[in-house]
Structure formats: C-alpha cells, structure tokens
Write a protein that holds these residues in place. Sequence first.
Motif, mmCIF file in Angstrom:
data_model
loop_
_atom_site.group_PDB
_atom_site.id
_atom_site.type_symbol
_atom_site.label_atom_id
_atom_site.label_comp_id
_atom_site.label_asym_id
_atom_site.label_seq_id
_atom_site.Cartn_x
_atom_site.Cartn_y
_atom_site.Cartn_z
ATOM 1 N N LEU B 132 24.227 60.700 36.171
ATOM 2 C CA LEU B 132 23.312 61.235 37.036
ATOM 3 C C LEU B 132 22.864 62.531 37.640
ATOM 4 C CD1 LEU B 132 23.936 58.080 39.918
ATOM 5 C CD2 LEU B 132 21.524 58.514 37.982
ATOM 6 N N GLU B 133 24.333 62.825 37.335
ATOM 7 C CA GLU B 133 24.360 64.965 37.578
ATOM 8 C C GLU B 133 23.948 65.320 36.826
ATOM 9 O OE1 GLU B 133 28.068 63.734 40.770
ATOM 10 O OE2 GLU B 133 28.367 65.148 38.740
ATOM 11 N N THR B 134 23.825 65.097 35.439
ATOM 12 C CA THR B 134 23.462 66.054 34.167
ATOM 13 C C THR B 134 21.876 65.149 34.203
ATOM 14 O OG1 THR B 134 25.608 64.833 32.795
ATOM 15 C CG2 THR B 134 23.502 66.128 31.777
ATOM 16 N N VAL B 135 21.376 64.509 34.539
ATOM 17 C CA VAL B 135 20.143 64.507 33.913
ATOM 18 C C VAL B 135 19.356 64.613 35.952
ATOM 19 C CG1 VAL B 135 18.071 62.762 34.530
ATOM 20 C CG2 VAL B 135 19.638 62.334 33.275
ATOM 21 N N ILE B 136 19.767 65.012 37.288
ATOM 22 C CA ILE B 136 19.262 65.620 38.212
ATOM 23 C C ILE B 136 19.923 67.230 38.277
ATOM 24 C CG2 ILE B 136 19.278 65.429 40.910
ATOM 25 C CD1 ILE B 136 19.486 62.350 40.440
ATOM 26 N N GLY B 137 20.790 67.583 38.231
ATOM 27 C CA GLY B 137 20.971 68.954 37.209
ATOM 28 C C GLY B 137 20.349 69.288 36.464
ATOM 29 N N PHE B 138 20.128 69.072 35.244
ATOM 30 C CA PHE B 138 19.232 69.831 34.488
ATOM 31 C C PHE B 138 17.356 69.553 35.428
ATOM 32 C CE2 PHE B 138 18.878 70.821 30.113
ATOM 33 C CZ PHE B 138 18.132 71.052 30.223
ATOM 34 N N PRO B 165 33.202 70.261 53.087
ATOM 35 C CA PRO B 165 34.343 70.050 52.015
ATOM 36 C C PRO B 165 34.279 68.235 51.833
ATOM 37 C CG PRO B 165 34.853 71.167 53.828
ATOM 38 C CD PRO B 165 33.448 71.531 53.870
ATOM 39 N N THR B 166 35.026 67.900 50.805
ATOM 40 C CA THR B 166 34.561 66.617 50.400
ATOM 41 C C THR B 166 35.189 65.647 51.562
ATOM 42 O OG1 THR B 166 35.148 67.753 48.038
ATOM 43 C CG2 THR B 166 34.947 65.049 48.347
ATOM 44 N N ALA B 167 36.065 65.719 52.264
ATOM 45 C CA ALA B 167 36.326 65.012 53.283
ATOM 46 C C ALA B 167 35.537 65.147 54.557
ATOM 47 C CB ALA B 167 37.752 65.694 53.810
ATOM 48 N N VAL B 168 34.957 65.606 54.748
ATOM 49 C CA VAL B 168 33.195 65.891 55.848
ATOM 50 C C VAL B 168 32.307 65.019 54.814
ATOM 51 C CG1 VAL B 168 31.773 67.747 56.774
ATOM 52 C CG2 VAL B 168 34.157 68.267 56.657
ATOM 53 N N THR B 169 32.376 65.668 53.097
ATOM 54 C CA THR B 169 31.044 64.852 52.977
ATOM 55 C C THR B 169 31.518 63.436 53.270
ATOM 56 O OG1 THR B 169 31.190 66.502 51.099
ATOM 57 C CG2 THR B 169 29.530 64.688 50.249
ATOM 58 N N ALA B 170 32.232 62.815 52.690
ATOM 59 C CA ALA B 170 32.931 61.397 52.405
ATOM 60 C C ALA B 170 31.950 61.094 54.086
ATOM 61 C CB ALA B 170 34.085 61.323 52.463
ATOM 62 N N LYS B 171 32.997 61.315 55.073
ATOM 63 C CA LYS B 171 32.321 60.761 56.716
ATOM 64 C C LYS B 171 31.589 60.951 57.243
ATOM 65 C CE LYS B 171 36.123 60.416 58.231
ATOM 66 N NZ LYS B 171 36.773 57.806 59.190
ATOM 67 N N ALA B 207 27.320 59.561 47.388
ATOM 68 C CA ALA B 207 27.535 60.597 47.813
ATOM 69 C C ALA B 207 28.070 61.744 47.055
ATOM 70 C CB ALA B 207 28.921 60.171 48.906
ATOM 71 N N ASP B 208 28.648 61.624 46.471
ATOM 72 C CA ASP B 208 29.512 62.356 44.744
ATOM 73 C C ASP B 208 27.812 63.284 44.068
ATOM 74 O OD1 ASP B 208 31.821 62.849 43.264
ATOM 75 O OD2 ASP B 208 30.538 62.550 41.606
ATOM 76 N N VAL B 209 26.706 62.214 43.719
ATOM 77 C CA VAL B 209 25.792 62.810 43.566
ATOM 78 C C VAL B 209 25.309 63.332 43.742
ATOM 79 C CG1 VAL B 209 23.656 62.596 42.884
ATOM 80 C CG2 VAL B 209 25.113 60.898 41.767
ATOM 81 N N TRP B 210 25.492 64.100 45.562
ATOM 82 C CA TRP B 210 24.973 64.575 46.613
ATOM 83 C C TRP B 210 25.639 65.582 46.053
ATOM 84 C CZ3 TRP B 210 26.744 66.525 51.815
ATOM 85 C CH2 TRP B 210 25.761 67.626 52.121
#
Lengths: 294, 343
Positions: B132-138, B165-171, B207-210
């Motif tokens: 997903l990140e490759t396609v959207i990133g492209f 920070p990833t911890a904040v992203t997760a929350k 969340a990871d893709v974002w």
Amino acid sequence: MSTATATLDAAAAKSVARRRENWASTRTYISAAIILIWCLIPFYWMIVTAFRDVGYTFDPTPFFTHVTWDNFTTVFSENLGNHFARNLLNSLIVAGVTTIVALLFGVFAAYALARLEFRFKFLVLGFVLGASMFPGVAIVTPLFQLFTNLGWIGTYQALIIPNISFVLPLTVYTLTSFFREMPWELEEAARIDGCTQGQAFRKVIMPLAAPAVFTTAILAFIGAWNEFLIASQLSNANTATVTVAIASFAGAQPHQEPYTAVMAAGTVVTIPLVILVLVFQRKIVAGLTAGAVK
Amino acid sequence: MSTQAQPVSRRGGKTPAAGPQNKEVGEDRKRKTQGRAAALLIIPSMIVLAIVIVYPVINAIIMSFQKDQGLNPVTGTFVAGGFAGLGNYIHWLFQQCNTPSGPAACPAGTLGSQFWSATGTTFLLTVITVALETVIGFWMAVIMSRAFRGRSALRAAVLVPWAIPTAVTAKLWFFIFAFDGIANTLFHTSILWTGSEWPARSAIIIADVWKTTPFMALLILAGLQIIPAEVYEAAKVDGASAWQRFTQITLPLVRPALMVAILFRTLDALRMFDLPFIMTGGANGTTTLSILVINQIRVGFNSAAALSTITFLIIFIVAFIFVRFLGANAVASASGTGKAKIK
C-alpha cells in the motif's frame, strides 16, 4: 484561404491544448488537496480533542468546541500519578545526549567515508547500513539481562547506549551523503589565497558543513525522541520517556481510557517536532533522502 | 568532484611530477596515507557500534544456548539452567514445550505456541503495508514532483505524520478507532475495531500507512527528480502516451531508488512493534515477532534471546534476498556507485 484554415486549426489546437492543460492542473490541485487532508486531518483531530472537555470526548463536531485547558492540567497532574514534566525532561536528556554522542563520533567517520580513499570502504558502509536496519529486539534481550545484573535499569545510560545503536548509523549514513556533495575545492582555494589550514577549516569548511551537521542532528534527535521499544523495556518510573508515559497514561476516572488527556499529551510531545519540521522542511527532506538515491 | 582529482597532499607536501608512472606511485602513496587517516577517523565509531550492537548480539547468541533458570511454567518443576543445546530453538521452531511426560506441543495460548502465527502476522502486515505504501507513496511522489503553487506547503504537510512519534500515532488511531470514535461515527458503522482479527489488523495497517507513506513518497520523489525533463520532452515529441512514458521512462529510471525505498520499509515493517503493542497489545492475531520477544523477556530471557536471534536471522535473510536477487543495492547508492546506473 488555406492559410486562414491553418490559423484556425492552429487556434483550435491551441485552445484544446490549453483546456487539457487546465484540466491537468485542476487534477493536480485536487490530488494535492486529498494528500494534504489525509496527512493533516488526524493530527488536527488530536489537537481538537486535546482542547475538548472530557464530557464531550466523542463529540464528532469538527471544530473547536467545549474548549478547555483541563486536559493539559491532567497531563501534568502529579496527584493522578502522571509525571509528565519528568518524562519530558527524561526524553530531552536521553535524546539530547544520544544526538551529541552520535554526532561527535559520526562526523569523523562520515568525513573519512566521504573524502578519503581507503580499502574496506564498501565494507564499512555496508556495516553501517546494516546496523541502521538492525531489529531493536535483538539487542534489547541481552541488554535487559546485562543491565539488570549491573543494576542499570532506571539509569539514563541504560537508554542512551542502546539508542546509539540506531542513531549513530543513521548519523554516519546521512552525513556521508551530505559531505560528498560539499564543494571541498573551496578549502583548497582558501589555502591558495593564504589561509592557514586552521583558518581554512574555520572560515570555509565549518560554515559549509554546519547546515549538514545541524540537519543530521535534527533527524537524530527526532529518531531518539520517538523511540519506544527500548525505553519501554529498559526504563523505570524515574527514567520513563514521553513515549512510554503516553502508552500508559492515567486519567481522572479510573478504568477509563483518558482519551482527551492522552491527546493533550500527544500534542505537547508533537508540537515542537512539527514546528521543527515545518521550519526546516527543505533541509529535512534533503537529509531523509540523502544517500537513498544519490 | 571525485577525490582522485584533487592535489595529493593537503599539508603542502610535494606534488609528484607529472607522468603516468609517477602519478600511479602518487595515487598509491595517497591511498596509504589516507588509509591511515581514515582508520583514525573511523575506528572510534566502529568501536562504539561494536559495543552497542556486536557485543549484545554475540551475547544473545550465547544466551540462546542456555536453559532459563527458574520454575518451568508448564511442569512446575525447577530448571537449574545450564547448557540447553538447540533446546530453545526447537522450542520456538517446532513449538515444543516440556511437560511432565516429556516434550509435547505447546498448549494453545502459551507464548511457545505462537511462533509461526507471529511470523505469519509479521509477514502479512509487512506485505500489505509495504504494498500500500509503495503504491500510494508513488502517487504522492508524482503529485509532489509537479510544478504548482503551494508545492512546498504540501511537502511540509507530508512530513507531519512522519514526525509524530509512533507511540502518539498509535494512541491517536486507537482513539479514532474507539467504539464511539470518529471512524465509526463518520461511516455509520459499529465495529469493535480492536476486538477481532481483521478489524484490528486493518486499524494497524491504516495507522502504519498514514505514518510511513510520506517517507516512502519522499524517497521516491528524490528518485523522480533525478530523471531529466528532456527525456520526457523527447518521448512526447516521439508521440509516446502518458502511460507509455510512465512504464517506459519513469518506472525503469526510478527503479533503483524505488528498490532502496522498498528495502528500507520492508526491513522496518518486519520489526514492527509500537503500533500493534499500543493499539491492541498483540491481541486478536496482531502479535508480531517483536511483540513475542518482548513478552518472552520477562518469562525467561535465554529463550527470548533464541527468539530474537531467529527474528534477526529472518530479517537478515529477507535483506539478503532483496540485495542479491532484486538488485536493491543500498550500499552501492550510498557509496556513490549507484550514480552511473541512474543517469
């Protein structure tokens, strides 16, 4: 007559081309707007929630309503068992010292990798790159045992040492690509113009290298500031960093996830980084992509 | 400018006389003196890396061949520790636990029974997020490479998710995906996002893709910017369609940068920890290998060391496959030899 049709045709073709161009630029703007909204809306939602009264946690109104500072008071409330000021200081110390140590060592290694010819250069670069891709869990396990035996759990060095394992490679890698792009001929030119080596370094090389070192420092600091895995395992209540604190936050109501307070804490942690990123956007992008393509 | 083209001695020593033979001797001498200087500059960093990485890894490998001291949680008998041979590895790879009647399959729910499911989850999350990140990133990179007003604002905005920070992203996403949260409200759904397997995984993936697509987009953008505009102009003149220009020019020319970006992201995703650990605690089929190692540390660290060594080997093998068979040569592009390939 034939010339008249030709001009007409040319005009028609031009207007078609222009319309196509307009349509293309409109599409670009629409796409850009989608990207902008997708990237910023969740961040905006965090700030809106951070300023919202806890009773309206799940209010879907997209604007600032029921605005209050209470959540920020909760975040710094020692009575509720939050030590966020302490956590901020811990993060500052850990990330700051990690950055300084990594730069002190990294600058010299990067200079050699970028400027000097020597054998095993490829090997050294490969090692540095491999180290930056290294999984954190692979060193946390042995360090957990080692630091437990040494009584280091709850000390700053227990967090700084493992942080260096990923910040130093990042520093060397980024600085090497920056240094390779620098106009080193200027140093020679300054020497020819009568500068001593020290003067050439101070007056020519330092001002040129400073932005690269500064950008690398920002990247290193952000990396160390955002670290969670190592800190979650090797810290205790005294040395817990902000990321660890946010993951286990206490609110006013027991047994209830304090969403608004967590969003407030997240805002406190994130705003300085976002300002840093917006101000130094160009440099950070250059630093992030340095080496990956050049 | 390459280093070879520079005057030989920077301390004002004699420049060797012109002539091919002398030049060669000079090059050789330069290499030697520079080698000594380089060693002095590089060795401190190497020592530091040896202390913080090589030493722990060797330690982990030694630990992984030791038995964990303490009560065996399954049998309740005391284990004295000592040499375990490949016991810890067999425990994970074959999901074998010690029972009073000898080794048997680990009971469901214990950490020992989760190795292959955690490996599966890790690879599943890696493949989906990186794709997903490759396609959207492209797509993002192509938009960002166009000239339009507000382009630098867009590039700055894209950095915001990356800087959080990833911890904040997760929350943050945990809050968005809460039962009464904005996601359910907006889409008029009532999904318990962290309550079952696929909703939980989807939440983590989103969340990871974002968070990491911007990084991917910027790496790809840097690759796109190396392609000279004249190549596209020439293709346009020759009548190539937009699709042809994309598949015949953009893709092959951006490939080295793209492969390095995918390599970086894949290795990063394989060690995914923060997002699932904070969002779901590893529940409902979201336990990754990193989470399994961390959960094991407090149960017995010799066994955890074996698992972390296995994790390290898995990531190493994936990196090797990438570099060897897919031509993602990060070292070459880092040392500048990739340049010739791109241009």
